[in-house]
Motif scaffolding. Structure first.
Motif, PDB file in Angstrom:
ATOM      1  N   ASN A 415      -5.971  22.066 137.164  1.00  0.00           N
ATOM      2  CA  ASN A 415      -5.100  23.234 137.080  1.00  0.00           C
ATOM      3  C   ASN A 415      -5.644  24.358 136.199  1.00  0.00           C
ATOM      4  N   LEU A 416      -6.952  24.340 135.855  1.00  0.00           N
ATOM      5  CA  LEU A 416      -7.490  25.351 134.960  1.00  0.00           C
ATOM      6  C   LEU A 416      -7.494  26.743 135.604  1.00  0.00           C
ATOM      7  N   LYS A 417      -7.815  26.813 136.891  1.00  0.00           N
ATOM      8  CA  LYS A 417      -7.853  28.115 137.559  1.00  0.00           C
ATOM      9  C   LYS A 417      -6.488  28.790 137.517  1.00  0.00           C
ATOM     10  N   HIS A 418      -5.452  27.979 137.733  1.00  0.00           N
ATOM     11  CA  HIS A 418      -4.097  28.540 137.690  1.00  0.00           C
ATOM     12  C   HIS A 418      -3.766  29.032 136.274  1.00  0.00           C
ATOM     13  N   ILE A 419      -4.196  28.297 135.255  1.00  0.00           N
ATOM     14  CA  ILE A 419      -3.965  28.709 133.859  1.00  0.00           C
ATOM     15  C   ILE A 419      -4.661  30.036 133.582  1.00  0.00           C
ATOM     16  N   ASN A 420      -5.915  30.149 134.017  1.00  0.00           N
ATOM     17  CA  ASN A 420      -6.667  31.391 133.798  1.00  0.00           C
ATOM     18  C   ASN A 420      -6.010  32.580 134.499  1.00  0.00           C
ATOM     19  N   ASP A 421      -5.525  32.340 135.720  1.00  0.00           N
ATOM     20  CA  ASP A 421      -4.932  33.428 136.509  1.00  0.00           C
ATOM     21  C   ASP A 421      -3.586  33.876 135.973  1.00  0.00           C
ATOM     22  N   THR A 422      -2.823  32.941 135.408  1.00  0.00           N
ATOM     23  CA  THR A 422      -1.452  33.278 134.984  1.00  0.00           C
ATOM     24  C   THR A 422      -1.336  33.555 133.480  1.00  0.00           C
ATOM     25  N   LEU A 423      -2.056  32.770 132.674  1.00  0.00           N
ATOM     26  CA  LEU A 423      -1.940  32.909 131.219  1.00  0.00           C
ATOM     27  C   LEU A 423      -3.144  33.597 130.578  1.00  0.00           C
ATOM     28  N   GLY A 424      -4.218  33.721 131.319  1.00  0.00           N
ATOM     29  CA  GLY A 424      -5.397  34.399 130.781  1.00  0.00           C
ATOM     30  C   GLY A 424      -6.521  33.436 130.444  1.00  0.00           C
ATOM     31  N   HIS A 425      -7.730  33.973 130.443  1.00  0.00           N
ATOM     32  CA  HIS A 425      -8.903  33.131 130.190  1.00  0.00           C
ATOM     33  C   HIS A 425      -8.959  32.626 128.752  1.00  0.00           C
ATOM     34  N   GLU A 426      -8.346  33.341 127.818  1.00  0.00           N
ATOM     35  CA  GLU A 426      -8.349  32.868 126.437  1.00  0.00           C
ATOM     36  C   GLU A 426      -7.603  31.547 126.315  1.00  0.00           C
ATOM     37  N   VAL A 427      -6.485  31.435 127.028  1.00  0.00           N
ATOM     38  CA  VAL A 427      -5.728  30.181 127.020  1.00  0.00           C
ATOM     39  C   VAL A 427      -6.545  29.087 127.692  1.00  0.00           C
ATOM     40  N   GLY A 428      -7.217  29.430 128.805  1.00  0.00           N
ATOM     41  CA  GLY A 428      -8.058  28.449 129.485  1.00  0.00           C
ATOM     42  C   GLY A 428      -9.212  27.987 128.618  1.00  0.00           C
TER      43      GLY A 428
END
Length: 538
Positions: A415-428
């Motif tokens: 689910n990392l791609k979804h995290i990057n897309d919704t919460l931002g790459h810093e969170v990922g």
């Protein structure tokens, strides 16, 4: 990890041997020596202690005064007897029973009124025993009027050896600075010309090292003893090198700031360079002597040191190299202050080594740090601080035996791609780092762990079996569950696949990794089929 343990053992062993070697050398030099019996005395010399001193006022002298030393020559039947004395910015004339045998002046075909610092060596013959020596010393500057001259009579070779012994530490340190300067300049120019870097930091540091080595080695009394005909040149080179010494150091620190706060250091460097140029022009035109401007040079040096200390102490450092520069400048400033105190307390610059020692220690430290930094960048992933893919290939090649049973684990975040897309790459990125820390605490202390790329991680398990691999997966799951239960960050979900070499004996190590990767993707697909709809809220 076997390689890491091997390297650590090798380093400790070498360090222990190095310490043992140093202790052995010190013991041998201090405690062990040969016993020599001889009926013939070694070549030697004696300091004249009974010289009569008379001050003569003379309006034709540069500062209106001369000093006259008189004494009687003792036994000169040693075969290599000489009269030896040292003068600093003083003319000299020596007579034996009224016969002039030596005269020192500054010459008529050059710049400067001073002959600088000179060793006078006058051969004495057996027939000179009992003759009256008269040496007339004429100071060139008022600052050397009260400088006394000491005389020695005896073997010049014994005297040379004694002088070399005194100046050897300063000569060695100066030579090391010169060699280091040439090395830094050469390497930096090669890197700039080959377009490997656009920075000139080491070029400036190399110039500083070169100038400092030249300043100190030309200032040794042994140098003027060995190059008696060039003593005047050595004296002026010494002072001019000191005038421009701070300039490359300020440009070096300025270069480290990468475009920030350039005005202060560059202005100071330009001002110091301009002052040095003016001082030389005054010397060339015969208006003023460099030696007479030495106090001004010292004042400028103190100001430049204060500017450097202010800059590095109150500048918000952002890199390890800038922090190292802060320590370097602080220690260098302390060494320079000690040398200045030594000069004004002793009245001579001969033997000043504090700045040289500090610079060389800091340079060696910087070199070692850079070596480890380069090694770290080659083998360690910058974000997670785990080993990287390059290190994996080397580990497989050099540490894993062909007939050894190993297990390869491939792990990947879900689910990392979804995290990057919704919460931002810093969170990922934070999730990747947190998962890396979990892996380090569970399997990284016992097995080889590396970041394969992106959000993928690889673990190599030595002497593996299926139960051991399953236990590792269980430990990782427990650690992830604990992390998620704390609720301090985004929940972590991962997929894992592993393969045993004993289950696939015909596969190479990299093919075994591909098999583990295949199993990992099957596990990832199962997870997505089961959980991704709920997590995404679709």
């Amino acid at each position: 990890m076997r390689k890491k343990t091997k390297l650590r053992f090798s380093a400790v062993t070498y360090a222990a041997l190095s310490v043992l070697f140093i202790v052995f050398c010190v013991y041998m030099l201090v405690a062990e020596h040969n016993e020599v019996h001889t009926v013939r005395s070694e070549p030697s010399y004696k300091t004249v202690t009974d010289a009569l001193v008379k001050e003569i006022e003379d309006s034709s002298a540069p500062v209106g005064v001369r000093k006259q030393y008189s004494f009687t020559v003792e036994n000169t039947n040693t075969g290599d007897a000489s009269l030896i004395f040292y003068t600093v910015h003083q003319f000299a004339e020596a007579q034996l029973d009224g016969e002039t045998v030596y005269s020192l002046t500054s010459g008529n075909n050059g710049i400067g009124d001073s002959p600088s610092s000179n060793w006078t060596v006058i051969p004495l013959y057996p027939s000179d025993s009992g003759r009256q020596v008269t040496v007339t010393i004429t100071p060139v500057y008022k600052s050397v009027i009260n400088r006394e001259v000491e005389f020695a009579v005896g073997s010049k070779y014994a005297f040379f050896a004694g002088r070399l012994k005194i100046d050897l530490p300063q000569i060695v340190l100066s030579a090391l600075c010169i060699l280091m300067g040439v090395l830094l300049i050469t390497v930096q120019l090669q890197m700039v010309l080959s377009k490997k870097t656009s920075s000139w930091d080491n070029f400036y540091l190399g110039n500083f090292s070169l100038l400092m080595g030249i300043w100190r080695i030309t200032d040794t009394r042994f140098s003027s003893l060995m190059f008696a005909n060039y003593a005047k040149a050595l004296g002026y080179i010494t002072i001019f090198a000191l005038f421009i010494l701070p300039v490359p150091l300020m440009l070096f620190i300025d270069e480290l700031h990468a475009g920030k706060r350039r005005f202060l250091l560059r202005t100071a460097a330009i001002a110091t360079g301009a002052a040095a140029f003016c001082a030389v022009m005054l010397q060339v035109l015969g208006i003023a002597e460099l030696r007479e401007m030495l106090v001004l040079c010292h004042i400028m040096l103190v100001i430049d040191i204060a500017i450097l200390v202010f800059d590095v102490m109150f500048y918000a450092t952002e890199s390890n190299r800038e922090r190292n520069a802060r320590l370097f400048i602080t220690l260098l400033a302390a060494g320079s202050v000690l040398d200045l105190f030594y000069y004004y307390f002793k009245g001579t610059s001969s033997g000043m080594t504090a700045t040289l020692i500090v610079f060389l220690i800091c340079s060696v430290y910087e070199f070692v740090v850079n070596i480890f930094d380069v090694s770290r960048k080659v083998y360690v992933d910058e974000k997670t601080k785990l080993f990287n893919r390059i290190c994996f290939d080397e580990f497989i090649k050099e540490n894993v035996l062909d007939n050894e049973t190993i297990g390869v684990m491939m792990l990947d975040l879900n689910n990392l791609k979804h995290i990057n897309d919704t919460l931002g790459h810093e969170v990922g990125d934070k999730m990747i780092v947190e998962f890396a820390e979990i892996l380090r605490n569970t399997v990284g202390s016992s097995e080889f762990l590396c970041r394969w790329g992106g959000d993928e991680f690889v673990v190599i398990v030595r002497n593996a079996n299926r139960q051991r691999l399953a236990d590792y997966v269980l430990e990782i799951n427990k650690a992830v569950d604990k992390h998620n239960s704390l609720g301090k960050g985004t929940s972590i979900y991962f997929a894992c696949g592993f393969a045993l070499s004993s289950d696939f004996p015909t596969l190479s190590k990299h093919e075994l990794l591909a098999k583990a990767d295949e199993f990992m993707y099957k596990d990832k697909q199962r997870w997505h089929d089961k959980y991704s709809y709920d997590l995404r809220g679709n």
